[in-house]
Design a protein around this motif. Structure first.
Motif, PDB file in Angstrom:
ATOM      1  N   MET A   1       0.848  -1.200   0.000  1.00 54.68           N
ATOM      2  CA  MET A   1       0.000   0.000   0.000  1.00 54.68           C
ATOM      3  C   MET A   1       0.885   1.251   0.000  1.00 54.68           C
ATOM      4  SD  MET A   1      -2.817   1.350   2.834  1.00 54.68           S
ATOM      5  CE  MET A   1      -3.855  -0.107   2.705  1.00 54.68           C
ATOM      6  N   LEU A   2       0.483   2.223  -0.824  1.00 54.14           N
ATOM      7  CA  LEU A   2       1.114   3.536  -0.820  1.00 54.14           C
ATOM      8  C   LEU A   2       0.127   4.520  -0.209  1.00 54.14           C
ATOM      9  CD1 LEU A   2       3.411   5.479  -1.659  1.00 54.14           C
ATOM     10  CD2 LEU A   2       2.216   5.747  -3.864  1.00 54.14           C
ATOM     11  N   PHE A   3       0.543   5.200   0.853  1.00 56.97           N
ATOM     12  CA  PHE A   3      -0.315   6.138   1.573  1.00 56.97           C
ATOM     13  C   PHE A   3       0.121   7.544   1.185  1.00 56.97           C
ATOM     14  CE2 PHE A   3      -1.877   8.505   5.261  1.00 56.97           C
ATOM     15  CZ  PHE A   3      -3.104   7.895   5.496  1.00 56.97           C
ATOM     16  N   VAL A   4      -0.766   8.287   0.522  1.00 63.14           N
ATOM     17  CA  VAL A   4      -0.435   9.603   0.003  1.00 63.14           C
ATOM     18  C   VAL A   4      -1.164  10.670   0.823  1.00 63.14           C
ATOM     19  CG1 VAL A   4      -0.464  11.131  -2.003  1.00 63.14           C
ATOM     20  CG2 VAL A   4      -0.137   8.657  -2.318  1.00 63.14           C
ATOM     21  N   VAL A   5      -0.408  11.535   1.470  1.00 63.01           N
ATOM     22  CA  VAL A   5      -0.977  12.666   2.205  1.00 63.01           C
ATOM     23  C   VAL A   5      -0.869  13.890   1.307  1.00 63.01           C
ATOM     24  CG1 VAL A   5      -0.828  14.140   4.244  1.00 63.01           C
ATOM     25  CG2 VAL A   5      -0.317  11.700   4.434  1.00 63.01           C
ATOM     26  N   ILE A   6      -1.993  14.566   1.072  1.00 63.30           N
ATOM     27  CA  ILE A   6      -1.997  15.765   0.238  1.00 63.30           C
ATOM     28  C   ILE A   6      -2.242  16.985   1.122  1.00 63.30           C
ATOM     29  CG2 ILE A   6      -2.679  14.527  -1.840  1.00 63.30           C
ATOM     30  CD1 ILE A   6      -5.527  15.574  -1.456  1.00 63.30           C
ATOM     31  N   ASN A   7      -1.498  18.053   0.857  1.00 67.92           N
ATOM     32  CA  ASN A   7      -1.525  19.201   1.756  1.00 67.92           C
ATOM     33  C   ASN A   7      -1.651  20.515   0.999  1.00 67.92           C
ATOM     34  OD1 ASN A   7      -1.027  20.662   4.341  1.00 67.92           O
ATOM     35  ND2 ASN A   7       0.800  21.350   3.259  1.00 67.92           N
ATOM     36  N   HIS A   8      -2.414  21.432   1.629  1.00 68.01           N
ATOM     37  CA  HIS A   8      -2.423  22.832   1.210  1.00 68.01           C
ATOM     38  C   HIS A   8      -2.576  23.681   2.470  1.00 68.01           C
ATOM     39  CE1 HIS A   8      -3.021  26.482  -1.042  1.00 68.01           C
ATOM     40  NE2 HIS A   8      -4.209  26.668  -0.481  1.00 68.01           N
ATOM     41  N   ARG A   9      -1.473  24.278   2.902  1.00 66.82           N
ATOM     42  CA  ARG A   9      -1.443  25.238   4.004  1.00 66.82           C
ATOM     43  C   ARG A   9      -1.747  24.642   5.376  1.00 66.82           C
ATOM     44  NH1 ARG A   9      -4.210  30.688   1.342  1.00 66.82           N
ATOM     45  NH2 ARG A   9      -2.588  31.031  -0.246  1.00 66.82           N
ATOM     46  N   LEU A  10      -1.717  23.347   5.509  1.00 66.12           N
ATOM     47  CA  LEU A  10      -1.801  22.710   6.835  1.00 66.12           C
ATOM     48  C   LEU A  10      -0.519  21.911   7.042  1.00 66.12           C
ATOM     49  CD1 LEU A  10      -5.543  21.544   6.902  1.00 66.12           C
ATOM     50  CD2 LEU A  10      -4.526  23.459   8.155  1.00 66.12           C
ATOM     51  N   ASN A  11       0.585  22.633   7.015  1.00 68.57           N
ATOM     52  CA  ASN A  11       1.893  21.990   6.965  1.00 68.57           C
ATOM     53  C   ASN A  11       2.168  21.104   8.169  1.00 68.57           C
ATOM     54  OD1 ASN A  11       1.924  23.739   4.810  1.00 68.57           O
ATOM     55  ND2 ASN A  11       3.529  25.069   5.624  1.00 68.57           N
ATOM     56  N   GLN A  12       1.936  21.643   9.348  1.00 66.23           N
ATOM     57  CA  GLN A  12       2.240  20.867  10.556  1.00 66.23           C
ATOM     58  C   GLN A  12       1.304  19.660  10.692  1.00 66.23           C
ATOM     59  OE1 GLN A  12       4.888  21.153  12.700  1.00 66.23           O
ATOM     60  NE2 GLN A  12       5.568  22.538  11.064  1.00 66.23           N
ATOM     61  N   ALA A  13       0.054  19.841  10.293  1.00 60.55           N
ATOM     62  CA  ALA A  13      -0.884  18.711  10.354  1.00 60.55           C
ATOM     63  C   ALA A  13      -0.452  17.601   9.404  1.00 60.55           C
ATOM     64  CB  ALA A  13      -2.292  19.181  10.012  1.00 60.55           C
ATOM     65  N   SER A  14      -0.011  17.961   8.205  1.00 67.57           N
ATOM     66  CA  SER A  14       0.401  16.942   7.240  1.00 67.57           C
ATOM     67  C   SER A  14       1.692  16.256   7.678  1.00 67.57           C
ATOM     68  CB  SER A  14       0.558  17.557   5.845  1.00 67.57           C
ATOM     69  OG  SER A  14       1.571  18.536   5.839  1.00 67.57           O
ATOM     70  N   ILE A  15       2.607  17.019   8.258  1.00 68.24           N
ATOM     71  CA  ILE A  15       3.843  16.419   8.779  1.00 68.24           C
ATOM     72  C   ILE A  15       3.519  15.453   9.912  1.00 68.24           C
ATOM     73  CG2 ILE A  15       5.969  16.941  10.040  1.00 68.24           C
ATOM     74  CD1 ILE A  15       6.099  19.555   8.354  1.00 68.24           C
TER      75      ILE A  15
END
Length: 236
Positions: free
Chosen positions: A1-15
């Motif tokens: 499985m490849l888990f892809v996190v996509i982010n726009h301006r929620l940098n700390q949440a995505s990290i």
């Protein structure tokens, strides 16, 4: 499985999402147009200009370009919350053990699509399509969906319905999992009028059978009925 996190301006949440899921699965973190600090940038596998939702989806498909067609790609928006990454992945893995399952999503605490609400069935429900902020699909289906022409539709309305159509067209099920529930904000944060215009322009180029599926799948009546997936599957 490849888990892809996509982010726009929620940098700390995505990290934080990458840190939480990385012990359990391979994570690919991609950003769209955020201002990343020098400390944040190393956490991201790919940093793009603001390509909006469809650009991020295209990037996820590109990341999965060499994956086997049946491998699972799980797309997770950085504004989606859940308390147990291990449980999220375990439920999805169990669901995709059934080769008939093509596309999957956890139920959602809030969604504009009624089929996403938790129905307390304790299992999987077949639905016409799942909402695009948090879902998993087979790599082959994702590559069939993408690339999306972002000159016509970059906000992404209608893309989730098209994935439901492709899944059904390939003889697979789209399911919502009532065993697990994620949290998603109520606000869209963008112009729904523009998104609707883009959806109409983009869907005009689809084959007639796909356009008929879209019309039926987006009815409120269809979303609220447990047999709606079979209605959409009718050979219109």
């Amino acid at each position: 499985m490849l888990f892809v996190v996509i982010n726009h301006r929620l940098n700390q949440a995505s990290i934080a999402l990458k840190a939480a899921f990385s012990p359990h699965v391979e994570v690919f973190l991609v950003d769209s147009g955020s201002e990343l600090t020098s400390a944040e940038r190393p956490h991201f596998d790919l940093a793009l200009p603001n390509v909006y939702y469809c650009g991020l989806l295209n990037a996820a498909a590109q990341a999965a370009r060499d994956r086997p067609a049946d491998e699972v790609v799980y797309l997770w928006s950085s504004d989606v919350g859940h308390d147990s990454p291990a449980a999220v992945l375990a439920r999805a893995t169990e669901a995709f053990a059934d080769p008939r399952v093509g596309t999957y999503a956890p139920s959602a605490w809030f969604s504009g699509h009624a089929q996403m609400w938790n129905k307390r069935t304790g299992g999987l429900r077949t639905v016409p399509f799942v909402e695009g902020f948090c879902f998993a699909t087979r790599a082959g289906l994702l590559r069939e969906l993408c690339p999306i022409d972002t000159s016509i539709n970059f906000m992404g309305w209608g893309i989730d319905i098209q994935l439901g159509y492709l899944t059904l067209h390939r003889g697979r099920r789209t399911v919502v999992d009532d065993r697990i529930e994620v949290r998603h904000p109520r606000s869209t944060g963008y112009s729904t009028a523009i998104a609707q215009r883009q959806r109409l322009a983009w869907s005009a180029g689809l084959p007639p059978a796909a356009r008929r599926f879209h019309r039926v799948a987006e009815w409120s009546w269809t979303k609220r009925r447990p047999f709606s997936a079979w209605v959409c599957a009718w050979p219109w």
